[in-house]
Design a protein around this motif. Structure first.
Motif, mmCIF file in Angstrom:
data_model
loop_
_atom_site.group_PDB
_atom_site.id
_atom_site.type_symbol
_atom_site.label_atom_id
_atom_site.label_comp_id
_atom_site.label_asym_id
_atom_site.label_seq_id
_atom_site.Cartn_x
_atom_site.Cartn_y
_atom_site.Cartn_z
ATOM 1 N N TYR A 176 0.841 -1.207 0.000
ATOM 2 C CA TYR A 176 0.000 0.000 0.000
ATOM 3 C C TYR A 176 0.873 1.253 0.000
ATOM 4 C CZ TYR A 176 -2.621 3.816 2.109
ATOM 5 O OH TYR A 176 -3.158 5.048 2.390
ATOM 6 N N LEU A 177 1.872 1.291 0.859
ATOM 7 C CA LEU A 177 2.766 2.457 0.921
ATOM 8 C C LEU A 177 3.491 2.658 -0.403
ATOM 9 C CD1 LEU A 177 4.349 2.129 4.473
ATOM 10 C CD2 LEU A 177 2.553 3.714 3.727
ATOM 11 N N GLN A 178 3.939 1.574 -0.990
ATOM 12 C CA GLN A 178 4.638 1.650 -2.281
ATOM 13 C C GLN A 178 3.720 2.244 -3.345
ATOM 14 O OE1 GLN A 178 5.678 -2.164 -3.807
ATOM 15 N NE2 GLN A 178 6.749 -1.352 -5.579
ATOM 16 N N GLN A 179 2.480 1.819 -3.372
ATOM 17 C CA GLN A 179 1.525 2.333 -4.359
ATOM 18 C C GLN A 179 1.213 3.808 -4.105
ATOM 19 O OE1 GLN A 179 0.492 0.654 -7.115
ATOM 20 N NE2 GLN A 179 2.055 -0.740 -6.357
ATOM 21 N N LYS A 180 1.116 4.190 -2.839
ATOM 22 C CA LYS A 180 0.823 5.583 -2.489
ATOM 23 C C LYS A 180 1.974 6.498 -2.906
ATOM 24 C CE LYS A 180 0.920 6.969 1.841
ATOM 25 N NZ LYS A 180 0.595 7.240 3.245
ATOM 26 N N VAL A 181 3.181 6.085 -2.628
ATOM 27 C CA VAL A 181 4.354 6.885 -3.008
ATOM 28 C C VAL A 181 4.477 6.956 -4.522
ATOM 29 C CG1 VAL A 181 6.889 6.922 -2.977
ATOM 30 C CG2 VAL A 181 5.623 6.483 -0.872
ATOM 31 N N SER A 182 4.232 5.850 -5.192
ATOM 32 C CA SER A 182 4.298 5.830 -6.652
ATOM 33 C C SER A 182 3.293 6.809 -7.258
ATOM 34 C CB SER A 182 4.021 4.410 -7.145
ATOM 35 O OG SER A 182 3.982 4.372 -8.534
ATOM 36 N N GLU A 183 2.088 6.836 -6.708
ATOM 37 C CA GLU A 183 1.060 7.748 -7.210
ATOM 38 C C GLU A 183 1.438 9.204 -6.936
ATOM 39 O OE1 GLU A 183 -2.176 8.901 -9.297
ATOM 40 O OE2 GLU A 183 -1.450 6.865 -9.123
ATOM 41 N N ARG A 184 1.996 9.478 -5.763
ATOM 42 C CA ARG A 184 2.422 10.852 -5.453
ATOM 43 C C ARG A 184 3.515 11.301 -6.393
ATOM 44 N NH1 ARG A 184 2.272 10.952 1.147
ATOM 45 N NH2 ARG A 184 0.030 11.260 1.300
ATOM 46 N N CYS A 185 4.445 10.416 -6.714
ATOM 47 C CA CYS A 185 5.515 10.756 -7.663
ATOM 48 C C CYS A 185 4.937 11.031 -9.041
ATOM 49 C CB CYS A 185 6.534 9.627 -7.737
ATOM 50 S SG CYS A 185 7.541 9.469 -6.260
ATOM 51 N N ARG A 186 3.972 10.233 -9.446
ATOM 52 C CA ARG A 186 3.335 10.418 -10.745
ATOM 53 C C ARG A 186 2.630 11.773 -10.813
ATOM 54 N NH1 ARG A 186 1.514 5.322 -12.576
ATOM 55 N NH2 ARG A 186 0.919 5.086 -10.426
ATOM 56 N N ILE A 187 2.017 12.182 -9.699
ATOM 57 C CA ILE A 187 1.324 13.469 -9.648
ATOM 58 C C ILE A 187 2.317 14.628 -9.706
ATOM 59 C CG2 ILE A 187 -0.026 14.985 -8.123
ATOM 60 C CD1 ILE A 187 -1.375 12.381 -7.080
ATOM 61 N N LEU A 188 3.421 14.497 -9.004
ATOM 62 C CA LEU A 188 4.391 15.588 -8.919
ATOM 63 C C LEU A 188 5.232 15.752 -10.178
ATOM 64 C CD1 LEU A 188 5.632 15.083 -5.263
ATOM 65 C CD2 LEU A 188 4.078 16.852 -6.118
ATOM 66 N N ARG A 189 5.397 14.674 -10.929
ATOM 67 C CA ARG A 189 6.224 14.729 -12.129
ATOM 68 C C ARG A 189 5.380 15.202 -13.303
ATOM 69 N NH1 ARG A 189 8.126 9.303 -14.608
ATOM 70 N NH2 ARG A 189 6.717 8.816 -12.931
ATOM 71 N N PRO A 190 5.727 16.332 -13.884
ATOM 72 C CA PRO A 190 4.971 16.815 -15.049
ATOM 73 C C PRO A 190 5.067 15.826 -16.207
ATOM 74 C CG PRO A 190 6.467 18.501 -14.236
ATOM 75 C CD PRO A 190 6.783 17.241 -13.500
ATOM 76 N N ARG A 191 4.007 15.705 -16.962
ATOM 77 C CA ARG A 191 3.982 14.763 -18.091
ATOM 78 C C ARG A 191 5.038 15.095 -19.130
ATOM 79 N NH1 ARG A 191 -1.237 11.822 -18.669
ATOM 80 N NH2 ARG A 191 -2.403 12.374 -16.819
ATOM 81 N N ASN A 192 5.278 16.366 -19.392
ATOM 82 C CA ASN A 192 6.276 16.768 -20.380
ATOM 83 C C ASN A 192 7.683 16.354 -19.942
ATOM 84 O OD1 ASN A 192 4.242 17.854 -21.873
ATOM 85 N ND2 ASN A 192 4.597 19.952 -21.212
ATOM 86 N N ALA A 193 7.964 16.449 -18.662
ATOM 87 C CA ALA A 193 9.290 16.059 -18.161
ATOM 88 C C ALA A 193 9.499 14.572 -18.350
ATOM 89 C CB ALA A 193 9.437 16.440 -16.701
ATOM 90 N N ALA A 194 8.471 13.790 -18.159
ATOM 91 C CA ALA A 194 8.581 12.331 -18.339
ATOM 92 C C ALA A 194 8.775 11.996 -19.809
ATOM 93 C CB ALA A 194 7.341 11.647 -17.784
ATOM 94 N N ALA A 195 8.155 12.725 -20.704
ATOM 95 C CA ALA A 195 8.247 12.461 -22.139
ATOM 96 C C ALA A 195 9.619 12.872 -22.686
ATOM 97 C CB ALA A 195 7.159 13.203 -22.883
ATOM 98 N N ASP A 196 10.262 13.869 -22.076
ATOM 99 C CA ASP A 196 11.554 14.350 -22.544
ATOM 100 C C ASP A 196 12.680 13.373 -22.262
ATOM 101 O OD1 ASP A 196 10.358 16.646 -23.481
ATOM 102 O OD2 ASP A 196 10.854 17.850 -21.715
ATOM 103 N N ARG A 197 12.472 12.461 -21.349
ATOM 104 C CA ARG A 197 13.562 11.553 -20.958
ATOM 105 C C ARG A 197 13.739 10.450 -21.904
ATOM 106 N NH1 ARG A 197 13.600 11.445 -14.482
ATOM 107 N NH2 ARG A 197 13.382 13.624 -14.266
#
Length: 93
Positions: free
Chosen positions: A72-93
């Motif tokens: 549960y904690l792993q999923q919660k942290v993963s979701e928070r990271c997904r929210i904080l990371r802009p979609r454009n930044a993820a696409a640029d990598r």
């Protein structure tokens, strides 16, 4: 070792015997708590409801001493990271 392989191995260790229903429930709650502006309060309310209803079979993963709590904690942290990371930044990598 690739990052995705390491994540998959960690996922497997954290959630040893999850049914599809349990996995969906945990991921849904983690997503809700992560997206809520006051997620910590939401989590405390859910824990209080768990104590009142004593429905540990369904919601026990919220308790820190439950075997599925790390997943549960792993999923919660993963979701928070997904929210904080802009979609454009993820696409640029």
């Amino acid at each position: 070792m690739e990052t995705s392989s390491a994540a998959a191995m960690m996922d497997h260790r954290a959630a040893p015997s999850l049914s599809v229903e349990e996995k969906r429930r945990i991921e849904r709650v983690a997503r809700c708590v992560a997206r809520d502006r006051d997620g910590d309060l939401t989590e405390k309310l859910l824990l209080r409801l768990l104590a009142i209803t004593r429905n540990g079979r369904r919601w026990g993963f919220l308790a820190p001493d439950h075997p599925l709590h790390p997943y549960y904690l792993q999923q919660k942290v993963s979701e928070r990271c997904r929210i904080l990371r802009p979609r454009n930044a993820a696409a640029d990598r």
